[in-house]
Scaffold this motif. Structure first.
Motif, PDB file in Angstrom:
ATOM      1  N   THR A 149       0.825  -1.202   0.000  1.00  0.00           N
ATOM      2  CA  THR A 149       0.000   0.000   0.000  1.00  0.00           C
ATOM      3  C   THR A 149       0.863   1.257   0.000  1.00  0.00           C
ATOM      4  OG1 THR A 149      -0.105  -0.113   2.420  1.00  0.00           O
ATOM      5  CG2 THR A 149      -1.892  -1.130   1.201  1.00  0.00           C
ATOM      6  N   PRO A 150       1.525   1.564  -1.113  1.00  0.00           N
ATOM      7  CA  PRO A 150       2.335   2.781  -1.179  1.00  0.00           C
ATOM      8  C   PRO A 150       1.452   4.018  -1.084  1.00  0.00           C
ATOM      9  CG  PRO A 150       2.070   1.831  -3.359  1.00  0.00           C
ATOM     10  CD  PRO A 150       1.506   0.837  -2.395  1.00  0.00           C
ATOM     11  N   THR A 151       2.006   5.086  -0.523  1.00  0.00           N
ATOM     12  CA  THR A 151       1.248   6.321  -0.433  1.00  0.00           C
ATOM     13  C   THR A 151       1.067   6.924  -1.819  1.00  0.00           C
ATOM     14  OG1 THR A 151       3.264   7.590  -0.082  1.00  0.00           O
ATOM     15  CG2 THR A 151       2.118   6.779   1.875  1.00  0.00           C
ATOM     16  N   ARG A 152       0.009   7.715  -1.963  1.00  0.00           N
ATOM     17  CA  ARG A 152      -0.261   8.370  -3.248  1.00  0.00           C
ATOM     18  C   ARG A 152      -0.507   9.843  -2.981  1.00  0.00           C
ATOM     19  NH1 ARG A 152      -3.965   4.387  -6.903  1.00  0.00           N
ATOM     20  NH2 ARG A 152      -3.745   6.178  -8.271  1.00  0.00           N
ATOM     21  N   PRO A 153       0.218  10.713  -3.651  1.00  0.00           N
ATOM     22  CA  PRO A 153       0.085  12.146  -3.411  1.00  0.00           C
ATOM     23  C   PRO A 153      -1.360  12.616  -3.581  1.00  0.00           C
ATOM     24  CG  PRO A 153       1.972  11.688  -4.828  1.00  0.00           C
ATOM     25  CD  PRO A 153       1.224  10.400  -4.690  1.00  0.00           C
ATOM     26  N   GLY A 154      -1.796  13.449  -2.653  1.00  0.00           N
ATOM     27  CA  GLY A 154      -3.109  14.063  -2.772  1.00  0.00           C
ATOM     28  C   GLY A 154      -4.257  13.279  -2.197  1.00  0.00           C
ATOM     29  N   LEU A 155      -4.030  12.058  -1.716  1.00  0.00           N
ATOM     30  CA  LEU A 155      -5.135  11.248  -1.198  1.00  0.00           C
ATOM     31  C   LEU A 155      -5.790  11.913   0.006  1.00  0.00           C
ATOM     32  CD1 LEU A 155      -4.038   7.495  -1.334  1.00  0.00           C
ATOM     33  CD2 LEU A 155      -5.847   8.613  -2.630  1.00  0.00           C
ATOM     34  N   GLY A 169     -19.679 -12.826   3.800  1.00  0.00           N
ATOM     35  CA  GLY A 169     -18.384 -12.832   3.141  1.00  0.00           C
ATOM     36  C   GLY A 169     -17.633 -11.527   3.283  1.00  0.00           C
ATOM     37  N   GLY A 170     -18.248 -10.556   3.939  1.00  0.00           N
ATOM     38  CA  GLY A 170     -17.683  -9.218   3.982  1.00  0.00           C
ATOM     39  C   GLY A 170     -16.493  -9.047   4.900  1.00  0.00           C
ATOM     40  N   THR A 171     -16.384  -9.859   5.945  1.00  0.00           N
ATOM     41  CA  THR A 171     -15.253  -9.661   6.855  1.00  0.00           C
ATOM     42  C   THR A 171     -13.926  -9.843   6.124  1.00  0.00           C
ATOM     43  OG1 THR A 171     -15.390 -11.969   7.601  1.00  0.00           O
ATOM     44  CG2 THR A 171     -16.546 -10.311   8.915  1.00  0.00           C
ATOM     45  N   GLU A 172     -13.844 -10.852   5.282  1.00  0.00           N
ATOM     46  CA  GLU A 172     -12.616 -11.071   4.525  1.00  0.00           C
ATOM     47  C   GLU A 172     -12.510 -10.110   3.343  1.00  0.00           C
ATOM     48  OE1 GLU A 172      -9.908 -13.261   5.340  1.00  0.00           O
ATOM     49  OE2 GLU A 172     -11.097 -12.794   7.113  1.00  0.00           O
ATOM     50  N   ALA A 173     -13.648  -9.782   2.718  1.00  0.00           N
ATOM     51  CA  ALA A 173     -13.611  -8.842   1.597  1.00  0.00           C
ATOM     52  C   ALA A 173     -13.148  -7.464   2.051  1.00  0.00           C
ATOM     53  CB  ALA A 173     -14.998  -8.753   0.947  1.00  0.00           C
ATOM     54  N   ILE A 174     -13.641  -7.013   3.184  1.00  0.00           N
ATOM     55  CA  ILE A 174     -13.212  -5.714   3.718  1.00  0.00           C
ATOM     56  C   ILE A 174     -11.731  -5.745   4.049  1.00  0.00           C
ATOM     57  CG2 ILE A 174     -13.423  -4.192   5.734  1.00  0.00           C
ATOM     58  CD1 ILE A 174     -16.464  -4.872   5.673  1.00  0.00           C
ATOM     59  N   LYS A 175     -11.279  -6.838   4.635  1.00  0.00           N
ATOM     60  CA  LYS A 175      -9.850  -6.959   4.934  1.00  0.00           C
ATOM     61  C   LYS A 175      -9.025  -6.864   3.656  1.00  0.00           C
ATOM     62  CE  LYS A 175      -7.787 -10.842   5.231  1.00  0.00           C
ATOM     63  NZ  LYS A 175      -7.410 -12.213   5.588  1.00  0.00           N
ATOM     64  N   GLU A 176      -9.413  -7.596   2.624  1.00  0.00           N
ATOM     65  CA  GLU A 176      -8.667  -7.565   1.370  1.00  0.00           C
ATOM     66  C   GLU A 176      -8.679  -6.169   0.758  1.00  0.00           C
ATOM     67  OE1 GLU A 176      -6.837 -10.155   0.259  1.00  0.00           O
ATOM     68  OE2 GLU A 176      -7.458 -11.032   2.153  1.00  0.00           O
ATOM     69  N   PHE A 177      -9.799  -5.490   0.830  1.00  0.00           N
ATOM     70  CA  PHE A 177      -9.891  -4.128   0.314  1.00  0.00           C
ATOM     71  C   PHE A 177      -8.948  -3.200   1.073  1.00  0.00           C
ATOM     72  CE2 PHE A 177     -12.066   0.057   0.782  1.00  0.00           C
ATOM     73  CZ  PHE A 177     -11.895   0.517  -0.516  1.00  0.00           C
ATOM     74  N   LEU A 178      -8.979  -3.265   2.396  1.00  0.00           N
ATOM     75  CA  LEU A 178      -8.162  -2.357   3.206  1.00  0.00           C
ATOM     76  C   LEU A 178      -6.673  -2.664   3.106  1.00  0.00           C
ATOM     77  CD1 LEU A 178     -10.291  -1.893   6.452  1.00  0.00           C
ATOM     78  CD2 LEU A 178     -10.046  -0.323   4.517  1.00  0.00           C
ATOM     79  N   LEU A 179      -6.315  -3.902   2.793  1.00  0.00           N
ATOM     80  CA  LEU A 179      -4.901  -4.216   2.608  1.00  0.00           C
ATOM     81  C   LEU A 179      -4.320  -3.483   1.397  1.00  0.00           C
ATOM     82  CD1 LEU A 179      -4.751  -8.032   3.456  1.00  0.00           C
ATOM     83  CD2 LEU A 179      -3.604  -6.182   4.669  1.00  0.00           C
ATOM     84  N   GLY A 180      -5.170  -3.002   0.517  1.00  0.00           N
ATOM     85  CA  GLY A 180      -4.715  -2.234  -0.634  1.00  0.00           C
ATOM     86  C   GLY A 180      -4.801  -0.733  -0.429  1.00  0.00           C
ATOM     87  N   ILE A 181      -5.134  -0.304   0.783  1.00  0.00           N
ATOM     88  CA  ILE A 181      -5.320   1.113   1.078  1.00  0.00           C
ATOM     89  C   ILE A 181      -4.141   1.625   1.913  1.00  0.00           C
ATOM     90  CG2 ILE A 181      -6.785   2.803   2.252  1.00  0.00           C
ATOM     91  CD1 ILE A 181      -8.095   1.670  -0.242  1.00  0.00           C
ATOM     92  N   PRO A 182      -3.507   2.732   1.515  1.00  0.00           N
ATOM     93  CA  PRO A 182      -2.354   3.246   2.261  1.00  0.00           C
ATOM     94  C   PRO A 182      -2.749   3.984   3.537  1.00  0.00           C
ATOM     95  CG  PRO A 182      -2.835   4.684   0.419  1.00  0.00           C
ATOM     96  CD  PRO A 182      -3.776   3.508   0.292  1.00  0.00           C
ATOM     97  N   ALA A 183      -1.769   4.254   4.366  1.00  0.00           N
ATOM     98  CA  ALA A 183      -2.012   4.900   5.659  1.00  0.00           C
ATOM     99  C   ALA A 183      -2.534   6.321   5.510  1.00  0.00           C
ATOM    100  CB  ALA A 183      -0.735   4.889   6.491  1.00  0.00           C
ATOM    101  N   CYS A 210      -3.862  -3.810   8.699  1.00  0.00           N
ATOM    102  CA  CYS A 210      -3.932  -2.811   7.635  1.00  0.00           C
ATOM    103  C   CYS A 210      -3.135  -1.562   7.976  1.00  0.00           C
ATOM    104  CB  CYS A 210      -5.391  -2.440   7.375  1.00  0.00           C
ATOM    105  SG  CYS A 210      -6.433  -3.874   7.014  1.00  0.00           S
ATOM    106  N   ALA A 211      -2.747  -0.823   6.944  1.00  0.00           N
ATOM    107  CA  ALA A 211      -1.948   0.381   7.138  1.00  0.00           C
ATOM    108  C   ALA A 211      -2.724   1.516   7.810  1.00  0.00           C
ATOM    109  CB  ALA A 211      -1.381   0.839   5.800  1.00  0.00           C
ATOM    110  N   PRO A 212      -3.974   1.796   7.426  1.00  0.00           N
ATOM    111  CA  PRO A 212      -4.710   2.851   8.130  1.00  0.00           C
ATOM    112  C   PRO A 212      -5.073   2.428   9.553  1.00  0.00           C
ATOM    113  CG  PRO A 212      -5.734   2.323   6.007  1.00  0.00           C
ATOM    114  CD  PRO A 212      -4.753   1.233   6.308  1.00  0.00           C
ATOM    115  N   ARG A 213      -5.368   3.397  10.389  1.00  0.00           N
ATOM    116  CA  ARG A 213      -5.890   3.132  11.734  1.00  0.00           C
ATOM    117  C   ARG A 213      -7.346   2.699  11.606  1.00  0.00           C
ATOM    118  NH1 ARG A 213      -8.196   7.568  15.309  1.00  0.00           N
ATOM    119  NH2 ARG A 213      -8.386   6.666  17.402  1.00  0.00           N
ATOM    120  N   VAL A 214      -7.725   1.629  12.288  1.00  0.00           N
ATOM    121  CA  VAL A 214      -9.094   1.116  12.225  1.00  0.00           C
ATOM    122  C   VAL A 214      -9.673   1.088  13.629  1.00  0.00           C
ATOM    123  CG1 VAL A 214     -10.607  -0.758  11.483  1.00  0.00           C
ATOM    124  CG2 VAL A 214      -8.469  -0.333  10.251  1.00  0.00           C
TER     125      VAL A 214
END
Length: 346
Positions: A149-155, A169-183, A210-214
């Motif tokens: 999850t590299p940072t992206r300017p302007g996010l 099925g959402g607990t794992e889907a949400i995890k997979e989604f958030l693993l692609g989201i930077p801090a 995950c990188a963001p705070r949850v």
């Protein structure tokens, strides 16, 4: 043809109760009831059930160990039956990671729910499990967020907010989604259909991976970049305007689409207050909660995304949203984070 169900629980009382409730459904047949994993293994071989209900806590071989072996050697739909405790919720989340389709708490006299309502929920989850897409444990749960999850300017400075809804099925889907989201992501607000005794454990698990705070939303928090707010299982999650931005708001009002928290309630709040600065995401789930809310989000100028059928455990909520024109773009789960981040950066 009736759905053939095997009940696995170490309590004779619970085996009898679950068997009775399942057997009342005209489209279901309880083909056996096992007190332990060893007996369950032999019954699965002999009876070939369509769905197994599995107790989380069992003697000798625990539910997690049995589930792991089952999903490796003979994958089949499993609905976990869990106690409403912190340890029970942690174990249940691990079971979903291992491949269980869904879970339901054990019936309690102090829950305020009738046994008839409990039985309806149990049968509905078994029906969904039978038609669900099986998956195995995903190795990405141990992936390092800093590598993926590299940072992206302007996010963070975009001023946008991301709103996510999911169910089965959402607990794992949400995890997979958030693993692609930077801090440094925009604020993210999530509704996952889940009992209140499970949402705090769910938020802690996501925070550790995950990188963001949850966090589990408590109400009146300032909505800030880099933070993910998970709706508690006892209240709808909304947003409201504060003196210097948006705040979380909880509402213990009546269920919507039979759910509290409801995805529609979150999306409607976003449509009314955020509009074109919002991004709506609807992930795997049974039913239609969130479809109308996502449509209102899109009509308010928001970007909207739906998980595609191939990557859904249950293509219910995203399908309903797609059919009514609420979904601007469908994509697979493993591409969802990239697509959402791309919509924020434009």
């Amino acid at each position: 043809m009736k759905t053939r169900v095997l009940v696995v629980d170490d309590s004779a009382l619970m085996r009898g109760l679950l068997s009775q409730l399942i057997g009342m459904a005209p489209d279901m047949e309880v083909v056996g009831a096992a007190p332990d994993a060893q007996t369950a293994r032999e019954m699965i071989k002999a009876l070939n059930p369509d769905v197994v209900t599995l107790d989380v806590q069992m003697p000798k071989m625990g539910g997690l160990e049995f589930l792991e072996r089952l999903m490796r050697l003979r994958p089949m739909p499993v609905v976990m039956v869990s106690s409403f405790t912190e340890s029970g919720s942690d174990t249940t989340l691990k079971a979903l990671e291992l491949g269980a389709i869904d879970f339901i708490g054990k019936p309690r006299a102090d829950s305020g729910r009738s046994m008839e309502n409990y039985g309806e929920d149990l049968v509905e989850k078994i029906r969904a499990a039978k038609g669900a897409r099986l998956r195995t444990s995903m190795s990405s749960s141990t992936a390092s967020p800093s590598l993926s999850t590299p940072t992206r300017p302007g996010l963070a400075a975009s001023g946008k907010l991301i709103f996510v809804g999911a169910s089965t099925g959402g607990t794992e889907a949400i995890k997979e989604f958030l693993l692609g989201i930077p801090a440094d992501c925009p604020p993210i607000l999530i509704v996952q259909h889940m009992p209140e005794s499970f949402t705090a454990s769910f938020a802690r698990r996501l925070d550790s991976l995950c990188a963001p705070r949850v966090i589990e939303a408590q109400g009146n928090e300032k909505i800030e970049p880099g933070t993910v707010y998970v709706a508690p299982g006892h209240s709808h999650l909304l947003i409201r305007r504060g003196n210097s931005g948006f705040l979380t708001e909880l509402a213990a009002t009546a269920p919507v689409n039979r759910h509290r928290p409801s995805v529609d309630m979150l999306f409607d709040s976003a449509a009314a207050l955020v509009g074109r600065k919002a991004v709506g995401v609807i992930l795997t789930g049974m039913g239609k909660d969130g479809a109308q809310g996502l449509l209102r989000l899109r009509q308010a100028g928001a970007r909207t995304f739906g998980q595609d059928e191939t990557s859904c455990v249950v293509y219910g909520m995203p399908r309903e949203a797609f059919l009514i024109g609420a979904v601007e773009e469908q994509c697979s789960l493993d591409d969802m984070a990239r697509r959402v981040l791309g919509a924020i950066c434009v």
